[in-house]
Design a protein around this motif. Structure first.
Motif, PDB file in Angstrom:
ATOM      1  N   VAL A  78     176.840 119.559  34.774  1.00  0.00           N
ATOM      2  CA  VAL A  78     177.106 120.062  36.127  1.00  0.00           C
ATOM      3  C   VAL A  78     176.393 119.166  37.125  1.00  0.00           C
ATOM      4  N   LYS A  79     177.040 118.958  38.251  1.00  0.00           N
ATOM      5  CA  LYS A  79     176.453 118.177  39.336  1.00  0.00           C
ATOM      6  C   LYS A  79     176.224 119.130  40.495  1.00  0.00           C
ATOM      7  N   ALA A  80     174.951 119.311  40.831  1.00  0.00           N
ATOM      8  CA  ALA A  80     174.611 120.268  41.876  1.00  0.00           C
ATOM      9  C   ALA A  80     173.250 119.917  42.457  1.00  0.00           C
ATOM     10  N   VAL A  81     172.905 120.623  43.508  1.00  0.00           N
ATOM     11  CA  VAL A  81     171.585 120.454  44.105  1.00  0.00           C
ATOM     12  C   VAL A  81     170.583 121.220  43.255  1.00  0.00           C
ATOM     13  N   ASN A  82     169.559 120.526  42.804  1.00  0.00           N
ATOM     14  CA  ASN A  82     168.496 121.132  42.012  1.00  0.00           C
ATOM     15  C   ASN A  82     167.601 121.925  42.972  1.00  0.00           C
ATOM     16  N   ALA A  83     167.507 123.219  42.767  1.00  0.00           N
ATOM     17  CA  ALA A  83     166.731 124.073  43.667  1.00  0.00           C
ATOM     18  C   ALA A  83     165.248 123.704  43.685  1.00  0.00           C
ATOM     19  N   ALA A  84     164.744 123.148  42.606  1.00  0.00           N
ATOM     20  CA  ALA A  84     163.325 122.793  42.524  1.00  0.00           C
ATOM     21  C   ALA A  84     162.995 121.535  43.324  1.00  0.00           C
ATOM     22  N   THR A  85     163.956 120.595  43.387  1.00  0.00           N
ATOM     23  CA  THR A  85     163.688 119.325  44.070  1.00  0.00           C
ATOM     24  C   THR A  85     164.448 119.161  45.375  1.00  0.00           C
ATOM     25  N   GLY A  86     165.510 119.941  45.528  1.00  0.00           N
ATOM     26  CA  GLY A  86     166.350 119.805  46.717  1.00  0.00           C
ATOM     27  C   GLY A  86     167.268 118.602  46.662  1.00  0.00           C
ATOM     28  N   ARG A  87     167.290 117.917  45.539  1.00  0.00           N
ATOM     29  CA  ARG A  87     168.105 116.715  45.391  1.00  0.00           C
ATOM     30  C   ARG A  87     169.292 116.995  44.480  1.00  0.00           C
ATOM     31  N   ARG A  88     170.386 116.315  44.755  1.00  0.00           N
ATOM     32  CA  ARG A  88     171.572 116.437  43.918  1.00  0.00           C
ATOM     33  C   ARG A  88     171.324 115.701  42.600  1.00  0.00           C
ATOM     34  N   SER A  89     171.681 116.354  41.510  1.00  0.00           N
ATOM     35  CA  SER A  89     171.488 115.734  40.207  1.00  0.00           C
ATOM     36  C   SER A  89     172.533 116.246  39.235  1.00  0.00           C
ATOM     37  N   ALA A  90     172.662 115.538  38.140  1.00  0.00           N
ATOM     38  CA  ALA A  90     173.550 115.956  37.055  1.00  0.00           C
ATOM     39  C   ALA A  90     172.686 116.498  35.928  1.00  0.00           C
ATOM     40  N   GLU A  91     173.018 117.675  35.474  1.00  0.00           N
ATOM     41  CA  GLU A  91     172.256 118.321  34.402  1.00  0.00           C
ATOM     42  C   GLU A  91     173.205 118.677  33.263  1.00  0.00           C
ATOM     43  N   THR A  92     172.760 118.428  32.034  1.00  0.00           N
ATOM     44  CA  THR A  92     173.530 118.833  30.866  1.00  0.00           C
ATOM     45  C   THR A  92     173.202 120.288  30.572  1.00  0.00           C
ATOM     46  N   ILE A  93     174.237 121.139  30.583  1.00  0.00           N
ATOM     47  CA  ILE A  93     174.009 122.563  30.330  1.00  0.00           C
ATOM     48  C   ILE A  93     174.470 122.978  28.938  1.00  0.00           C
ATOM     49  N   MET A  94     175.257 122.106  28.293  1.00  0.00           N
ATOM     50  CA  MET A  94     175.695 122.422  26.944  1.00  0.00           C
ATOM     51  C   MET A  94     176.113 121.135  26.243  1.00  0.00           C
ATOM     52  N   SER A  95     175.873 121.105  24.948  1.00  0.00           N
ATOM     53  CA  SER A  95     176.356 119.978  24.151  1.00  0.00           C
ATOM     54  C   SER A  95     176.496 120.423  22.707  1.00  0.00           C
ATOM     55  N   VAL A  96     177.474 119.837  22.044  1.00  0.00           N
ATOM     56  CA  VAL A  96     177.687 120.149  20.639  1.00  0.00           C
ATOM     57  C   VAL A  96     178.304 118.921  19.970  1.00  0.00           C
ATOM     58  N   LEU A  97     177.900 118.693  18.744  1.00  0.00           N
ATOM     59  CA  LEU A  97     178.476 117.658  17.893  1.00  0.00           C
ATOM     60  C   LEU A  97     179.054 118.386  16.697  1.00  0.00           C
ATOM     61  N   VAL A  98     180.374 118.291  16.520  1.00  0.00           N
ATOM     62  CA  VAL A  98     181.018 119.089  15.478  1.00  0.00           C
ATOM     63  C   VAL A  98     182.111 118.283  14.785  1.00  0.00           C
ATOM     64  N   GLY A  99     182.206 118.516  13.486  1.00  0.00           N
ATOM     65  CA  GLY A  99     183.230 117.850  12.686  1.00  0.00           C
ATOM     66  C   GLY A  99     184.496 118.675  12.584  1.00  0.00           C
ATOM     67  N   ARG A 100     185.565 117.999  12.262  1.00  0.00           N
ATOM     68  CA  ARG A 100     186.882 118.638  12.137  1.00  0.00           C
ATOM     69  C   ARG A 100     186.859 119.805  11.145  1.00  0.00           C
ATOM     70  N   GLU A 101     186.244 119.600   9.994  1.00  0.00           N
ATOM     71  CA  GLU A 101     186.255 120.630   8.952  1.00  0.00           C
ATOM     72  C   GLU A 101     185.565 121.913   9.426  1.00  0.00           C
ATOM     73  N   ALA A 102     184.480 121.776  10.146  1.00  0.00           N
ATOM     74  CA  ALA A 102     183.772 122.958  10.655  1.00  0.00           C
ATOM     75  C   ALA A 102     184.648 123.728  11.636  1.00  0.00           C
ATOM     76  N   VAL A 103     185.373 123.018  12.476  1.00  0.00           N
ATOM     77  CA  VAL A 103     186.246 123.677  13.465  1.00  0.00           C
ATOM     78  C   VAL A 103     187.424 124.344  12.771  1.00  0.00           C
ATOM     79  N   GLU A 104     187.958 123.709  11.759  1.00  0.00           N
ATOM     80  CA  GLU A 104     189.101 124.285  11.036  1.00  0.00           C
ATOM     81  C   GLU A 104     188.739 125.569  10.309  1.00  0.00           C
ATOM     82  N   ARG A 105     187.461 125.790  10.018  1.00  0.00           N
ATOM     83  CA  ARG A 105     187.021 127.020   9.342  1.00  0.00           C
ATOM     84  C   ARG A 105     186.802 128.189  10.311  1.00  0.00           C
ATOM     85  N   ILE A 106     186.860 127.939  11.609  1.00  0.00           N
ATOM     86  CA  ILE A 106     186.611 128.995  12.610  1.00  0.00           C
ATOM     87  C   ILE A 106     187.887 129.819  12.824  1.00  0.00           C
TER      88      ILE A 106
END
Length: 113
Positions: A78-106
């Protein structure tokens, strides 16, 4: 390993709808709105982001008929103003590394995002 990196930009929490109800007062001719609680707004935001992640990963693997992709790295920034610094920044709020086989089992009909 054939890796696809998906750099996804989810909506900001402020972009999410928070209206719970709208009522019309016939006497005054005015509308009044009621909003969901901050707790429910956070739950809605988190659920929306997780659903977008899961759906994107699932649909990407399903669409890869020649099976060119073995693994997906999904990164939500997400790209937003960081309330702590008052500056616009990009923050990673979620990430996942997943293989095809794991997804096919869901079972996506019964998964809780």
């Amino acid at each position: 390993m054939k890796l696809l990196v998906i750099d996804y930009q989810p909506p900001l929490p402020s972009d999410m709808p928070i209206t719970k109800a709208v009522r019309y007062n016939a006497t005054s001719g005015e509308f009044s709105t009621t909003s969901i609680s901050q707790k429910d707004a956070k739950i809605l935001y988190d659920s929306t982001c997780y659903q977008a992640c899961l759906r994107t990963i699932r649909d990407t693997f399903r669409g890869d008929k020649p099976r060119n992709i073995d693994t997906i790295a999904f990164i939500g920034n997400v790209k937003a103003v960081n309330a702590a610094t008052g500056r616009r920044s990009a923050e990673t709020i979620m990430s996942v590394l997943v293989g095809r086989e794991a997804v096919e089992r869901i079972d996506f009909n019964n998964v809780d995002p």
